[in-house]
Design a protein around this motif. Structure first.
Motif, PDB file in Angstrom:
ATOM      1  N   LEU A 158       1.303  -1.197   0.030  1.00  9.58           N
ATOM      2  CA  LEU A 158       0.268   0.356  -0.219  1.00  9.58           C
ATOM      3  C   LEU A 158       0.521   1.148   0.136  1.00  9.58           C
ATOM      4  N   ASN A 162       1.782   3.161  -3.872  1.00 16.00           N
ATOM      5  CA  ASN A 162       1.226   4.463  -4.340  1.00 16.00           C
ATOM      6  C   ASN A 162       1.491   5.980  -4.449  1.00 16.00           C
ATOM      7  N   ARG A 557     -11.131  -7.340  -5.232  1.00 18.61           N
ATOM      8  CA  ARG A 557     -10.148  -7.704  -4.437  1.00 18.61           C
ATOM      9  C   ARG A 557      -9.679  -6.076  -3.521  1.00 18.61           C
ATOM     10  N   TRP A 558      -9.771  -5.268  -3.916  1.00 22.67           N
ATOM     11  CA  TRP A 558      -9.759  -3.479  -3.478  1.00 22.67           C
ATOM     12  C   TRP A 558     -11.107  -3.556  -2.340  1.00 22.67           C
ATOM     13  N   THR A 559     -12.217  -3.924  -2.690  1.00 18.17           N
ATOM     14  CA  THR A 559     -13.292  -3.453  -1.697  1.00 18.17           C
ATOM     15  C   THR A 559     -13.696  -4.522  -1.077  1.00 18.17           C
ATOM     16  N   LEU A 577      -5.401   1.856   2.443  1.00 15.11           N
ATOM     17  CA  LEU A 577      -6.733   1.276   1.094  1.00 15.11           C
ATOM     18  C   LEU A 577      -6.997   2.482   0.340  1.00 15.11           C
ATOM     19  N   PHE A 580      -4.826   4.475  -1.634  1.00 16.45           N
ATOM     20  CA  PHE A 580      -5.012   3.450  -2.854  1.00 16.45           C
ATOM     21  C   PHE A 580      -5.266   3.961  -3.318  1.00 16.45           C
ATOM     22  N   GLY A 581      -6.423   3.940  -3.597  1.00 18.41           N
ATOM     23  CA  GLY A 581      -7.845   3.101  -3.796  1.00 18.41           C
ATOM     24  C   GLY A 581      -8.545   4.884  -4.815  1.00 18.41           C
ATOM     25  N   TYR A 594     -15.787   3.099  -6.526  1.00 20.81           N
ATOM     26  CA  TYR A 594     -14.876   3.731  -5.575  1.00 20.81           C
ATOM     27  C   TYR A 594     -14.967   4.462  -4.049  1.00 20.81           C
TER      28      TYR A 594
END
Length: 622
Positions: A158, A162, A557-559, A577, A580-581, A594
């Motif tokens: 993470l 970034n 996978r991120w959610t 996170l 990152f998003g 997102y």
């Protein structure tokens, strides 16, 4: 290193004493204290020396024999040809002469006296690596154990992956707060590696001052190669290459590459041997150690340290790109690279310029249009910058006019005149990002505006300006004035604190119908924000998501990762996170799905205020 220089000073003192005796210099005492002729020596009547442990009751001076400590070090010094005796623990065969000492470089002293660095900081004065950071939990930082049980590999991903460019100003501020908090390293990661990763991300975010402050929260004795790698980036980002010198003097072997070695030579100049440093840089130039422009800037920087008067001319005509090394050195020697070269360099250099005190006010103000929108500069910092411009009579033209407009936005008696001054600043911006930065600039002035029906058509811009700096309570005062279904209504529906009732769907439909943004992105972000803040019924949120193809509940996978962290109450992981998003150049890189998961997760872990500001910012900036 301190022991090295003390030993060298002792040697120098002995040699200097011999030189004084040989040259017989003129006495520095006033004439009245000097004897006309030397007194003849008297026969010695000294009593036996007082034995250790006994009192010298008669007041006589005890006789002592000086003890000379042996100096340790390797065999030879090229410049002075001073040898150590073999088989005698590197004891010097003789004390170097004054001429030999004068020719020695700091590296020669280290080679002569030993290179083992002794850190003599007492244990009680050393800083702990366990919770390195700037913000304690009581000061608004995260809990120290926020990441201590987290998987180190996930946190490393993470932080390292970034790129630092976030679409949201409020997201940037939130991530910065997490990075500078006093945190323990996650499992499987050393404190030094954890700190290096945080400093690296802060630098990519343009937070050079915060990165330097975080780096300096640990002792140099605790530096590792990972910390050394980011240390060079920090000090070239702050145009403070001399800040590297204490690190290089004590931990010079952290790196071995051309950039580090040239920096080491520059530090040699600032340690009192500028002539040797300039000569070494000349040799590096002839060897092609670094590109010519890099070496010329290094020579100019090193030349400022001593009596060397070598002229160094910097020409940018053949330079094709900008690097942090070049920009940091240019600022350090008082140069501003050509505007054409900087225009193609990217926004990171604007963040550096906005924070650099040696940069001219007009250049800093232009850079503030980037730094303010991104979150690097606060409203207070931008107002302070414009206040300096207003007070500086040498600044004329557009920037002086803008400073006067900002003053009018605060001081005019008539509310309409204050609004007109703010509009002049907003409308004079070069693009949407700069326009939002000007709204950050005027946030406190907008918060002072009275809520009136006459200004209802300008309320959206005023509310967006207030919310850019967190004046949500001031913005709510406009709730009874703004038209239902307008953009002003949408911003307040998201930003109002303490709201527990869902929004009226009829008013929401009115907003969607009147939304003129491309692809109705304002409406999509509004629905995502309302649903995440639990200000839209779950059934209604699903209906709007299906009707507008928002896909709010489709998992990735991120959610799954951010939702899982939110369920655990893992505040720090949710922030990292979310950062990152939120990567991207502008809000068009963000998706409603997102945004929904980011705001929902932040609200679940107790960061509702941040969630509300991010949701309102999304609607205001698309």
């Amino acid at each position: 290193m301190r022991a090295v220089y003390l030993a060298a000073a002792a040697a120098l003192a002995l040699t200097s004493a011999w030189a004084v005796a040989q040259d017989a210099p003129e006495s520095l005492l006033p004439k009245m204290f000097e004897d006309s002729t030397p007194a003849a020596p008297k026969p010695s009547t000294a009593k036996p020396a007082v034995q250790p442990g006994s009192a010298n009751r008669e007041g006589t001076r005890s006789v002592s024999t000086p003890v000379v400590q042996p100096l340790s070090g390797p065999g030879n010094i090229a410049s002075g040809n001073v040898n150590a005796q073999e088989g005698s623990d590197n004891v010097l065969s003789r004390v170097p002469s004054l001429e030999e000492l004068a020719k020695m470089t700091p590296d020669d002293f280290e080679a002569l006296l030993g290179t083992d660095v002794v850190f003599d900081t007492p244990p009680q004065a050393r800083r702990s690596m366990d919770t390195a950071g700037l913000l304690d939990e009581s000061e608004g930082g995260l809990r120290p154990d926020s990441l201590s049980v987290q998987n180190g590999r996930l946190i490393e991903l993470l932080l390292s992956a970034n790129k630092g460019s976030l679409v949201s100003r409020w997201g940037h501020i939130l991530v910065r707060r997490a990075l500078v908090s006093r945190l323990r390293a996650p499992q499987g990661m050393s404190p030094q590696d954890f700190l290096a990763l945080r400093v690296g991300l802060l630098l990519r975010m343009g937070e050079t001052d915060a990165a330097r402050a975080l780096l300096q929260d640990i002792d140099i004795a605790d530096y590792t190669p990972a910390v050394g790698n980011v240390a060079l980036d920090v000090y070239q980002g702050t145009a403070d290459f001399t800040g590297l010198c204490p690190i290089i003097a004590t931990q010079g072997d952290l790196r071995d590459d051309p950039t580090w070695n040239v920096a080491k030579t520059m530090c040699q100049a600032f340690r009192g041997n500028s002539a040797a440093a300039i000569a070494e840089l000349d040799r590096d130039m002839s060897r092609g150690t670094m590109p010519k422009i890099d070496m010329l800037l290094a020579q100019k920087y090193a030349g400022a340290a001593g009596k060397s008067r070598k002229a160094v001319t910097i020409e940018w005509d053949q330079v094709k790109d900008m690097t942090p090394w070049r920009y940091g050195l240019a600022l350090g020697v008082g140069l501003e690279p050509p505007a054409k070269l900087m225009a193609a360099a990217g926004p990171q250099y604007n963040y550096v310029a906005a924070l650099a005190p040696m940069v001219g006010l007009e250049r800093r103000a232009a850079a503030a249009d980037w730094a303010g929108a991104s979150g690097v500069l606060s409203n207070a910092a931008m107002v302070d910058l414009y206040s300096q411009i207003y007070a500086d009579s040498s600044v004329t033209g557009d920037w002086q006019d803008r400073a006067e407009s900002l003053r009018d936005a605060y001081t005019q008696q008539d509310a309409a005149a204050r609004l007109s001054a703010m509009q002049a600043l907003w409308n004079g911006a070069a693009d949407s990002s700069a326009r939002y930065a000007r709204q950050v600039l005027t946030a406190a002035a907008a918060a002072r505006m009275p809520a009136s029906q006459e200004m209802a058509d300008q309320a959206a811009l005023l509310i967006a300006s207030m919310l850019s700096a967190g004046y949500d309570a001031n913005a709510v005062r406009w709730a009874s004035v703004v038209p239902a279904g307008s953009e002003s209504w949408a911003l307040l529906a998201l930003a109002a604190p303490g709201r527990t009732t869902p929004v009226d769907t009829g008013t929401l439909d009115k907003f969607i119908k009147g939304d003129g943004s491309a692809g109705k992105r304002k409406a999509a972000f509004l629905i995502a924000g309302l649903a995440a803040l639990d200000r839209l019924g779950s059934s209604q949120a699903g209906r709007y998501s299906n009707d507008m193809a928002l896909r709010l509940n489709i998992a990735t996978r991120w959610t799954e990762a951010i939702d899982s962290a939110a369920r655990r109450g893992d505040q720090a992981s949710v922030i990292l996170l979310a950062g990152f998003g939120m990567q991207g150049a502008d809000w068009h890189r963000m998706t409603p799905r997102y945004l929904f998961h980011i705001i929902s997760a932040l609200r679940q872990v107790g960061l509702e205020a941040d969630a509300r500001m991010i949701a309102a910012e999304a609607v205001a900036r698309v």
